[in-house]
Design a protein around this motif. Sequence first.
Motif, mmCIF file in Angstrom:
data_model
loop_
_atom_site.group_PDB
_atom_site.id
_atom_site.type_symbol
_atom_site.label_atom_id
_atom_site.label_comp_id
_atom_site.label_asym_id
_atom_site.label_seq_id
_atom_site.Cartn_x
_atom_site.Cartn_y
_atom_site.Cartn_z
ATOM 1 N N GLU A 245 -7.796 0.780 -9.160
ATOM 2 C CA GLU A 245 -8.920 1.623 -8.779
ATOM 3 C C GLU A 245 -9.001 2.900 -9.600
ATOM 4 N N MET A 246 -7.978 3.210 -10.378
ATOM 5 C CA MET A 246 -7.975 4.434 -11.182
ATOM 6 C C MET A 246 -8.868 4.254 -12.396
ATOM 7 N N SER A 247 -9.434 5.342 -12.842
ATOM 8 C CA SER A 247 -10.310 5.288 -14.011
ATOM 9 C C SER A 247 -9.497 4.972 -15.260
ATOM 10 N N ARG A 248 -10.153 4.422 -16.256
ATOM 11 C CA ARG A 248 -9.502 4.032 -17.498
ATOM 12 C C ARG A 248 -9.232 5.267 -18.357
ATOM 13 N N PHE A 249 -8.175 5.182 -19.124
ATOM 14 C CA PHE A 249 -7.846 6.244 -20.061
ATOM 15 C C PHE A 249 -8.625 6.047 -21.349
ATOM 16 N N PRO A 250 -9.151 7.122 -21.902
ATOM 17 C CA PRO A 250 -9.708 6.983 -23.251
ATOM 18 C C PRO A 250 -8.547 6.957 -24.248
ATOM 19 N N ILE B 194 -0.697 24.783 -18.007
ATOM 20 C CA ILE B 194 -1.748 24.763 -19.027
ATOM 21 C C ILE B 194 -1.935 23.345 -19.565
ATOM 22 N N LYS B 195 -0.828 22.657 -19.858
ATOM 23 C CA LYS B 195 -0.914 21.276 -20.359
ATOM 24 C C LYS B 195 -1.557 20.367 -19.323
ATOM 25 N N ALA B 196 -1.203 20.538 -18.054
ATOM 26 C CA ALA B 196 -1.783 19.696 -16.999
ATOM 27 C C ALA B 196 -3.292 19.908 -16.912
ATOM 28 N N LYS B 197 -3.742 21.153 -17.056
ATOM 29 C CA LYS B 197 -5.185 21.415 -17.049
ATOM 30 C C LYS B 197 -5.872 20.752 -18.237
ATOM 31 N N LEU B 198 -5.229 20.816 -19.416
ATOM 32 C CA LEU B 198 -5.796 20.164 -20.601
ATOM 33 C C LEU B 198 -5.934 18.663 -20.381
ATOM 34 N N ILE B 199 -4.911 18.057 -19.815
ATOM 35 C CA ILE B 199 -4.928 16.615 -19.582
ATOM 36 C C ILE B 199 -5.987 16.258 -18.547
ATOM 37 N N GLN B 200 -6.063 17.039 -17.464
ATOM 38 C CA GLN B 200 -7.062 16.767 -16.427
ATOM 39 C C GLN B 200 -8.468 16.870 -16.994
ATOM 40 N N ARG B 201 -8.713 17.847 -17.812
ATOM 41 C CA ARG B 201 -10.045 17.989 -18.409
ATOM 42 C C ARG B 201 -10.343 16.859 -19.380
ATOM 43 N N ALA B 202 -9.337 16.437 -20.141
ATOM 44 C CA ALA B 202 -9.544 15.331 -21.080
ATOM 45 C C ALA B 202 -9.847 14.028 -20.345
ATOM 46 N N LEU B 203 -9.254 13.870 -19.161
ATOM 47 C CA LEU B 203 -9.467 12.649 -18.382
ATOM 48 C C LEU B 203 -10.669 12.760 -17.457
ATOM 49 N N GLY B 204 -11.236 13.949 -17.329
ATOM 50 C CA GLY B 204 -12.366 14.142 -16.430
ATOM 51 C C GLY B 204 -11.954 14.173 -14.974
ATOM 52 N N ILE C 48 -15.830 20.229 -5.814
ATOM 53 C CA ILE C 48 -15.871 19.057 -4.957
ATOM 54 C C ILE C 48 -16.820 18.004 -5.499
ATOM 55 N N SER C 49 -17.984 18.403 -5.984
ATOM 56 C CA SER C 49 -18.923 17.425 -6.507
ATOM 57 C C SER C 49 -19.205 17.735 -7.964
ATOM 58 N N GLY C 50 -19.921 16.852 -8.605
ATOM 59 C CA GLY C 50 -20.225 17.036 -10.013
ATOM 60 C C GLY C 50 -19.376 16.112 -10.854
ATOM 61 N N ASP C 51 -19.537 16.254 -12.150
ATOM 62 C CA ASP C 51 -18.810 15.358 -13.041
ATOM 63 C C ASP C 51 -17.452 15.909 -13.444
ATOM 64 N N GLY C 52 -17.096 17.108 -12.993
ATOM 65 C CA GLY C 52 -15.778 17.661 -13.257
ATOM 66 C C GLY C 52 -15.634 18.353 -14.589
ATOM 67 N N THR C 53 -16.699 18.421 -15.374
ATOM 68 C CA THR C 53 -16.588 19.056 -16.682
ATOM 69 C C THR C 53 -16.721 20.564 -16.600
#
Length: 191
Positions: A99-104, A146-156, A173-178
Amino acid sequence: MERNLLESILDLEEDFYQEGYNLGASDGAKTGYIEGSVFAVEKGFEKFLELGRLYGKALVWAQRLADLNLEDKDGDSSITPQLVSGGEQISLKPSICNEMSRFPPSLRLAKNIDTLLELVDPASLPMHNTEEAVTDVDERLKGAMIKAKLIQRALGEREDTSDIHPDAKDPQISGDGTGNIEDISSLTTRH
């Protein structure tokens, strides 16, 4: 004689003040040491709890990246790693992973995950109560966040609040997370 009696009465306030000050200073030193020790344990626990949380996230990201690499190499997305235990096959890939989203596919993402794992590796964290060890843990925690934030943003993925900074605002809470300005779905209406 009367003069000596009056002088001792006048000095009575100063004697009581000095006695109270001495008792307060000795009690304060004992209590301050105890309170300081409790405070240090609480703050150390919070920091290592956050490091553990980041380590868990990094392990999940690394496993998802390894699963993606395994699928890419074999060309078959239905492969599930198996472990034989006493004649039984146990799936190492839980159903929740489907159920997890795919990694780019990204080398930068893989490098960031590796760096995060190095920063929060429990075996390499210093466990001494020295100034250098505390500074090292603080710097590694800051870099890992900082690295965790970078990874979260890269993965959306949505950024979550940490236990270290409970006063931080609620995550989006809502939105596309960007976090783009065009994403108005995360705005709340004011009345």
